[in-house]
Design a protein around this motif. Structure first.
Motif, mmCIF file in Angstrom:
data_model
loop_
_atom_site.group_PDB
_atom_site.id
_atom_site.type_symbol
_atom_site.label_atom_id
_atom_site.label_comp_id
_atom_site.label_asym_id
_atom_site.label_seq_id
_atom_site.Cartn_x
_atom_site.Cartn_y
_atom_site.Cartn_z
ATOM 1 N N LEU A 190 37.344 -2.686 32.573
ATOM 2 C CA LEU A 190 35.877 -2.674 32.719
ATOM 3 C C LEU A 190 35.273 -1.551 31.867
ATOM 4 O O LEU A 190 34.170 -1.668 31.348
ATOM 5 C CB LEU A 190 35.455 -2.515 34.183
ATOM 6 C CG LEU A 190 35.744 -3.702 35.117
ATOM 7 C CD1 LEU A 190 35.095 -3.466 36.481
ATOM 8 C CD2 LEU A 190 35.267 -5.036 34.550
ATOM 9 N N LYS A 191 36.031 -0.483 31.719
ATOM 10 C CA LYS A 191 35.559 0.626 30.877
ATOM 11 C C LYS A 191 35.465 0.156 29.410
ATOM 12 O O LYS A 191 34.448 0.323 28.751
ATOM 13 C CB LYS A 191 36.531 1.805 31.031
ATOM 14 C CG LYS A 191 36.239 2.990 30.168
ATOM 15 C CD LYS A 191 37.152 4.144 30.545
ATOM 16 C CE LYS A 191 38.179 4.581 29.575
ATOM 17 N NZ LYS A 191 38.398 4.319 28.265
ATOM 18 N N TYR A 192 36.539 -0.487 28.927
ATOM 19 C CA TYR A 192 36.485 -1.014 27.553
ATOM 20 C C TYR A 192 35.353 -2.028 27.396
ATOM 21 O O TYR A 192 34.676 -2.078 26.374
ATOM 22 C CB TYR A 192 37.808 -1.703 27.181
ATOM 23 C CG TYR A 192 38.915 -0.746 26.819
ATOM 24 C CD1 TYR A 192 38.734 0.221 25.827
ATOM 25 C CD2 TYR A 192 40.149 -0.821 27.450
ATOM 26 C CE1 TYR A 192 39.764 1.089 25.485
ATOM 27 C CE2 TYR A 192 41.192 0.043 27.121
ATOM 28 C CZ TYR A 192 40.987 0.998 26.131
ATOM 29 O OH TYR A 192 42.002 1.847 25.791
ATOM 30 N N MET A 193 35.150 -2.856 28.416
ATOM 31 C CA MET A 193 34.089 -3.868 28.317
ATOM 32 C C MET A 193 32.720 -3.205 28.250
ATOM 33 O O MET A 193 31.864 -3.620 27.480
ATOM 34 C CB MET A 193 34.144 -4.805 29.520
ATOM 35 C CG MET A 193 35.302 -5.760 29.432
ATOM 36 S SD MET A 193 35.342 -6.736 30.946
ATOM 37 C CE MET A 193 37.016 -7.291 30.874
ATOM 38 N N ALA A 200 27.349 2.831 28.793
ATOM 39 C CA ALA A 200 28.166 3.991 29.145
ATOM 40 C C ALA A 200 29.468 3.484 29.774
ATOM 41 O O ALA A 200 29.476 2.432 30.429
ATOM 42 C CB ALA A 200 27.405 4.873 30.121
ATOM 43 N N SER A 201 30.555 4.260 29.572
ATOM 44 C CA SER A 201 31.898 3.799 29.975
ATOM 45 C C SER A 201 31.986 3.276 31.401
ATOM 46 O O SER A 201 32.689 2.315 31.685
ATOM 47 C CB SER A 201 32.904 4.931 29.868
ATOM 48 O OG SER A 201 32.912 5.429 28.589
ATOM 49 N N SER A 202 31.274 3.941 32.329
ATOM 50 C CA SER A 202 31.461 3.587 33.735
ATOM 51 C C SER A 202 30.439 2.559 34.219
ATOM 52 O O SER A 202 30.396 2.235 35.406
ATOM 53 C CB SER A 202 31.366 4.851 34.598
ATOM 54 O OG SER A 202 30.033 5.331 34.523
ATOM 55 N N CYS A 203 29.622 2.055 33.308
ATOM 56 C CA CYS A 203 28.459 1.258 33.723
ATOM 57 C C CYS A 203 28.831 -0.004 34.528
ATOM 58 O O CYS A 203 28.284 -0.245 35.606
ATOM 59 C CB CYS A 203 27.671 0.891 32.474
ATOM 60 S SG CYS A 203 26.015 0.424 32.855
ATOM 61 N N ILE A 204 29.769 -0.812 34.022
ATOM 62 C CA ILE A 204 30.082 -2.062 34.740
ATOM 63 C C ILE A 204 30.770 -1.736 36.060
ATOM 64 O O ILE A 204 30.431 -2.289 37.102
ATOM 65 C CB ILE A 204 30.937 -3.019 33.874
ATOM 66 C CG1 ILE A 204 30.165 -3.396 32.601
ATOM 67 C CG2 ILE A 204 31.311 -4.273 34.667
ATOM 68 C CD1 ILE A 204 30.900 -4.332 31.657
ATOM 69 N N LYS A 205 31.696 -0.778 36.040
ATOM 70 C CA LYS A 205 32.387 -0.414 37.285
ATOM 71 C C LYS A 205 31.379 0.117 38.313
ATOM 72 O O LYS A 205 31.441 -0.248 39.500
ATOM 73 C CB LYS A 205 33.475 0.629 36.993
ATOM 74 C CG LYS A 205 34.196 1.153 38.246
ATOM 75 C CD LYS A 205 34.989 0.064 38.957
ATOM 76 C CE LYS A 205 35.872 0.544 40.085
ATOM 77 N NZ LYS A 205 35.201 0.955 41.296
#
Ligand code: OGA
Ligand code: NI
Length: 397
Positions: A190-193, A200-205
């Motif tokens: 999810l970070k790569y996505m 931002a790296s944590s956005c989807i998570k």
């Protein structure tokens, strides 16, 4: 907290009446499948495909040992075009993947049926933990040629290994370790996505929140008439991201531009399937994978799917960082628990539950007055904005 002896017996009795185990039918050696398993002609496997000259022969494979930029590029492309890809060099110990397949297979192939039934799930309630098969309901739906064992694994408050098979002796330890490894990999993906879509790296998570993780071991016995049946009907997974491993027997198919592509098993790889909430969060830029499982007459097939879902109370909407005047929201927000309930009441039927959340372009532009305008509304689909109806008449919704 373990299940008391008496509640196990009760569930067993209830479920023996309600559900037929596919493995039992297969082992009876019949030449024809019972009518409840026969798919209507338009749902059967290998029906005529689109006109594309040479459909691709496998989903993309992304090597997670490369440098991050190339991983982001490849994952971004796979998420836009497929919603499904393999990951290789993923860092999960290969021995653990082997053990997970092995303990799963051992439950189905070595545990005698009466012992298996001690773990029967409550098939009248959705996604209940334990040994299950699809129950026949009077809604015209067809049964899957599949038995399964569902484990509730995360958050830890849901994880109770006493409800899982106790044999072989390493079963419970393997499932617990596998759960932890899959959680870490799902978070990394999810970070790569997020990064690959410019977030931002944590956005989807963060949008998904704490993972609710279930691990489902599916067992597809050999089927005397694979051309008439499906192991699992066409659907997209409802949560955020699914990680799947399979044995060397093919059967998983993903829909790509109108063609069903059989995912060729790739030893040591893990299949990533984007699920519906990720499609909503990315405002449709990344697509959830529509997939199904087919059966075969020769060999039983085993897969292990690990689902990562939001909490039922979590509200999921397109990420505000992806919304602008030129990129309006395509989906209404939804409380995840409501999404799950409608999935279970209406059934998957491809991606209809996701389509039900699509916002009409006119509705967005005119702030709700579109229904009264003469111009017919347009609708966004995975193929882009599309005229919804060209004739006049009442509102279609
Ligand atoms: C699922 C699923 C496919 C497979 O369990 O949701 O799509 O190959 N499984 O078992
Ligand atoms: Ni699925």
């Amino acid at each position: 907290m373990g299940l008391g002896e008496s509640s196990i017996r009760k569930e067993t009795e209830q479920n023996m009446e309600a559900v037929t185990r596919v493995q039992r039918i297969a082992e009876a050696g019949i030449g024809q499948v019972p009518p409840e398993y026969i798919q209507p002609p338009d749902q059967r496997p290998n029906k005529p495909m689109s006109e594309s000259p040479s459909p691709p022969n496998n989903i993309p494979a992304v090597d997670l040992s490369k440098e991050s930029e190339s991983i982001q590029d490849e994952i971004g492309r796979a998420c836009r075009e497929w919603g499904a890809f393999h990951v290789i060099n993923h860092g999960v110990p290969l021995e653990l993947l082997r053990q997970m397949r092995s303990v799963g297979r051992s439950f189905f192939e070595e545990c005698p049926m009466p012992d298996k039934l001690k773990y029967a799930c409550d098939s009248s309630s959705a996604a209940s933990e334990g040994y299950g098969s699809k129950m026949l309901v009077n809604d015209g739906s067809v049964l899957d040629w599949r038995d399964y064992f569902d484990h509730h694994t995360l958050p830890l408050s849901r994880r109770n290994p006493n409800r899982w098979p106790e044999s072989p002796p390493n079963y419970r330890r393997v499932v617990a370790e596998y759960s932890d490894e899959m959680e870490a990999l799902a978070e990394k993906l999810l970070k790569y996505m997020s990064e690959s879509i410019g977030l931002a790296s944590s956005c989807i998570k963060d949008a998904v929140g704490e993972f609710y993780q279930n691990i489902t071991v599916s067992f597809y016995p050999p089927c005397p008439q694979p051309e008439l049946t499906l192991g699992l009907q066409s659907h997209s997974d409802m949560g955020a991201i699914t990680l799947l491993i399979q044995d060397d027997v093919e059967g998983l198919q993903v829909l790509k531009d109108g063609d069903w592509i059989t995912v060729q098993p790739l030893a040591d790889a893990i299949v990533v399937l984007l699920a519906d909430q990720t499609q909503i969060i990315t405002n449709g830029e990344y697509i959830s994978s529509q997939h199904q499982a087919i059966t075969n007459a020769r060999k039983a097939r085993l897969s292990v799917a690990t689902f990562h879902d939001p909490a039922k109370t979590k509200k999921i909407s397109p990420s505000s960082a992806l919304i602008s005047e030129s990129s309006p929201p395509r989906y209404r927000g939804v409380v995840y628990g409501d999404y799950v309930s409608s999935w279970y009441t209406k059934g998957p039927d491809g991606k209809r539950n996701l389509d039900a959340l699509l916002i009409d372009k006119m509705e967005y532009l005119c702030d709700g007055v579109a229904a009264r305008i003469e111009v017919r509304s347009t609708k966004w689909t995975t193929n882009g904005w599309k005229k919804r109806c060209t004739t006049s008449g009442g509102d279609e919704r």
